[in-house]
Scaffold this motif. Structure first.
Motif, PDB file in Angstrom:
ATOM      1  N   VAL A  12       3.669  -5.235  26.686  1.00 18.79           N
ATOM      2  CA  VAL A  12       4.060  -6.073  25.565  1.00 18.79           C
ATOM      3  C   VAL A  12       5.554  -6.359  25.635  1.00 18.79           C
ATOM      4  O   VAL A  12       6.350  -5.531  26.081  1.00 18.79           O
ATOM      5  N   GLN A  13       5.917  -7.563  25.227  1.00 22.00           N
ATOM      6  CA  GLN A  13       7.323  -7.944  25.092  1.00 22.00           C
ATOM      7  C   GLN A  13       7.631  -8.084  23.607  1.00 22.00           C
ATOM      8  O   GLN A  13       6.803  -8.592  22.840  1.00 22.00           O
ATOM      9  N   LEU A  14       8.830  -7.651  23.209  1.00 22.00           N
ATOM     10  CA  LEU A  14       9.213  -7.629  21.797  1.00 22.00           C
ATOM     11  C   LEU A  14      10.518  -8.377  21.595  1.00 22.00           C
ATOM     12  O   LEU A  14      11.482  -8.170  22.346  1.00 22.00           O
ATOM     13  N   VAL A  15      10.553  -9.223  20.577  1.00 19.64           N
ATOM     14  CA  VAL A  15      11.769  -9.967  20.250  1.00 19.64           C
ATOM     15  C   VAL A  15      12.038  -9.850  18.757  1.00 19.64           C
ATOM     16  O   VAL A  15      11.215 -10.283  17.940  1.00 19.64           O
ATOM     17  N   GLU A  16      13.193  -9.280  18.420  1.00 16.41           N
ATOM     18  CA  GLU A  16      13.565  -9.132  17.012  1.00 16.41           C
ATOM     19  C   GLU A  16      14.355 -10.332  16.524  1.00 16.41           C
ATOM     20  O   GLU A  16      15.046 -11.003  17.300  1.00 16.41           O
ATOM     21  N   SER A  35       4.518 -10.315  22.299  1.00 17.84           N
ATOM     22  CA  SER A  35       3.801 -11.212  23.213  1.00 17.84           C
ATOM     23  C   SER A  35       3.311 -10.406  24.397  1.00 17.84           C
ATOM     24  O   SER A  35       3.804  -9.316  24.667  1.00 17.84           O
ATOM     25  N   GLY A  36       2.321 -10.944  25.060  1.00 20.86           N
ATOM     26  CA  GLY A  36       1.738 -10.250  26.188  1.00 20.86           C
ATOM     27  C   GLY A  36       0.508  -9.454  25.802  1.00 20.86           C
ATOM     28  O   GLY A  36      -0.498  -9.467  26.497  1.00 20.86           O
ATOM     29  N   ARG A  37       0.589  -8.734  24.733  1.00 28.79           N
ATOM     30  CA  ARG A  37      -0.533  -7.984  24.176  1.00 28.79           C
ATOM     31  C   ARG A  37      -0.377  -7.938  22.662  1.00 28.79           C
ATOM     32  O   ARG A  37       0.721  -8.082  22.129  1.00 28.79           O
ATOM     33  N   PHE A  57       0.114  -6.381  19.100  1.00 34.92           N
ATOM     34  CA  PHE A  57       0.858  -5.190  18.704  1.00 34.92           C
ATOM     35  C   PHE A  57      -0.061  -4.100  18.166  1.00 34.92           C
ATOM     36  O   PHE A  57       0.295  -2.918  18.161  1.00 34.92           O
ATOM     37  N   ARG A  58      -1.277  -4.498  17.772  1.00 35.07           N
ATOM     38  CA  ARG A  58      -2.215  -3.490  17.247  1.00 35.07           C
ATOM     39  C   ARG A  58      -2.703  -2.537  18.329  1.00 35.07           C
ATOM     40  O   ARG A  58      -3.371  -1.555  18.038  1.00 35.07           O
ATOM     41  N   ASN A  59      -2.366  -2.839  19.577  1.00 28.29           N
ATOM     42  CA  ASN A  59      -2.702  -1.911  20.652  1.00 28.29           C
ATOM     43  C   ASN A  59      -1.719  -0.757  20.744  1.00 28.29           C
ATOM     44  O   ASN A  59      -1.893   0.136  21.585  1.00 28.29           O
ATOM     45  N   TYR A  60      -0.676  -0.788  19.902  1.00 28.42           N
ATOM     46  CA  TYR A  60       0.405   0.174  19.998  1.00 28.42           C
ATOM     47  C   TYR A  60       0.752   0.761  18.635  1.00 28.42           C
ATOM     48  O   TYR A  60       0.485   0.162  17.593  1.00 28.42           O
ATOM     49  N   ILE A  61       1.385   1.913  18.681  1.00 33.98           N
ATOM     50  CA  ILE A  61       2.163   2.384  17.547  1.00 33.98           C
ATOM     51  C   ILE A  61       3.443   1.566  17.538  1.00 33.98           C
ATOM     52  O   ILE A  61       4.094   1.411  18.576  1.00 33.98           O
ATOM     53  N   GLY A  81       2.605  -5.439   9.228  1.00 34.41           N
ATOM     54  CA  GLY A  81       2.265  -6.234  10.391  1.00 34.41           C
ATOM     55  C   GLY A  81       1.358  -7.390  10.028  1.00 34.41           C
ATOM     56  O   GLY A  81       0.585  -7.298   9.065  1.00 34.41           O
ATOM     57  N   ASP A  82       1.468  -8.473  10.770  1.00 31.34           N
ATOM     58  CA  ASP A  82       0.629  -9.658  10.595  1.00 31.34           C
ATOM     59  C   ASP A  82      -0.103  -9.898  11.905  1.00 31.34           C
ATOM     60  O   ASP A  82       0.493 -10.335  12.890  1.00 31.34           O
ATOM     61  N   ASN A  83      -1.410  -9.611  11.907  1.00 28.40           N
ATOM     62  CA  ASN A  83      -2.195  -9.746  13.138  1.00 28.40           C
ATOM     63  C   ASN A  83      -2.213 -11.186  13.646  1.00 28.40           C
ATOM     64  O   ASN A  83      -2.116 -11.435  14.839  1.00 28.40           O
ATOM     65  N   ALA A  84      -2.346 -12.128  12.737  1.00 29.35           N
ATOM     66  CA  ALA A  84      -2.461 -13.530  13.137  1.00 29.35           C
ATOM     67  C   ALA A  84      -1.203 -14.020  13.837  1.00 29.35           C
ATOM     68  O   ALA A  84      -1.258 -14.829  14.764  1.00 29.35           O
ATOM     69  N   LYS A  85      -0.051 -13.509  13.403  1.00 33.16           N
ATOM     70  CA  LYS A  85       1.221 -13.913  13.996  1.00 33.16           C
ATOM     71  C   LYS A  85       1.686 -12.938  15.073  1.00 33.16           C
ATOM     72  O   LYS A  85       2.714 -13.167  15.695  1.00 33.16           O
ATOM     73  N   ASN A  86       0.937 -11.862  15.246  1.00 31.50           N
ATOM     74  CA  ASN A  86       1.309 -10.823  16.215  1.00 31.50           C
ATOM     75  C   ASN A  86       2.759 -10.379  16.009  1.00 31.50           C
ATOM     76  O   ASN A  86       3.540 -10.277  16.957  1.00 31.50           O
ATOM     77  N   THR A  87       3.085 -10.133  14.756  1.00 35.90           N
ATOM     78  CA  THR A  87       4.457  -9.844  14.366  1.00 35.90           C
ATOM     79  C   THR A  87       4.502  -8.646  13.422  1.00 35.90           C
ATOM     80  O   THR A  87       3.648  -8.512  12.538  1.00 35.90           O
TER      81      THR A  87
END
Length: 124
Positions: free
Chosen positions: A2-6, A25-27, A29-33, A72-78
């Motif tokens: 996963v890639q993360l951008v704040e 992005s990439g995966r 975020f619900r796959n992770y803590i 967290g917002d699953n739809a926005k992966n954010t």
């Protein structure tokens, strides 16, 4: 992986609010803590908040409990960090991080992926 951008950091007066965003992005975020950390000048990076994979478990440091909310917002992966009643001691670079583990951890070393950070400055 996963890639993360704040985003969402900035300058705010004491007592004000900011909402930080961490776009994954990439995966999903619900796959992770997911966790938020911060690092002030001359200090070690410290845990601020974490959220479980299901989103039902949230954890906070004592210094921000009652003022900050992770979500967290699953739809926005954010993932978000809502920060209210900000204090000058909250000034730091804030980082989003993802861990492949099972439970929320507070240690920096438990997290596998990190964003680049966003600056939060709280003036008195």
């Amino acid at each position: 992986q996963v890639q993360l951008v704040e985003s969402g950091g900035g300058l705010v007066q004491a007592g004000g609010s900011l909402r930080l965003s961490c776009a994954a992005s990439g995966r999903a975020f619900r796959n992770y803590i997911m966790g938020w950390f911060r690092q002030a000048p001359g200090k070690e990076r410290e845990f601020v908040a974490g959220i479980s994979r299901s989103g039902t478990g949230t954890y906070y440091s004592d210094s921000v409990k009652g003022r900050f909310t992770i979500s967290g917002d699953n739809a926005k992966n954010t993932v978000y960090l809502q920060m209210n009643n900000l204090k000058p001691e909250d000034t730091a670079v804030y980082y989003c991080a993802a861990a492949s583990g099972i439970v929320v951890q507070r240690q920096v070393g438990a997290y596998d992926y990190w964003g680049q950070g966003t600056q939060v400055t709280v003036s008195s």
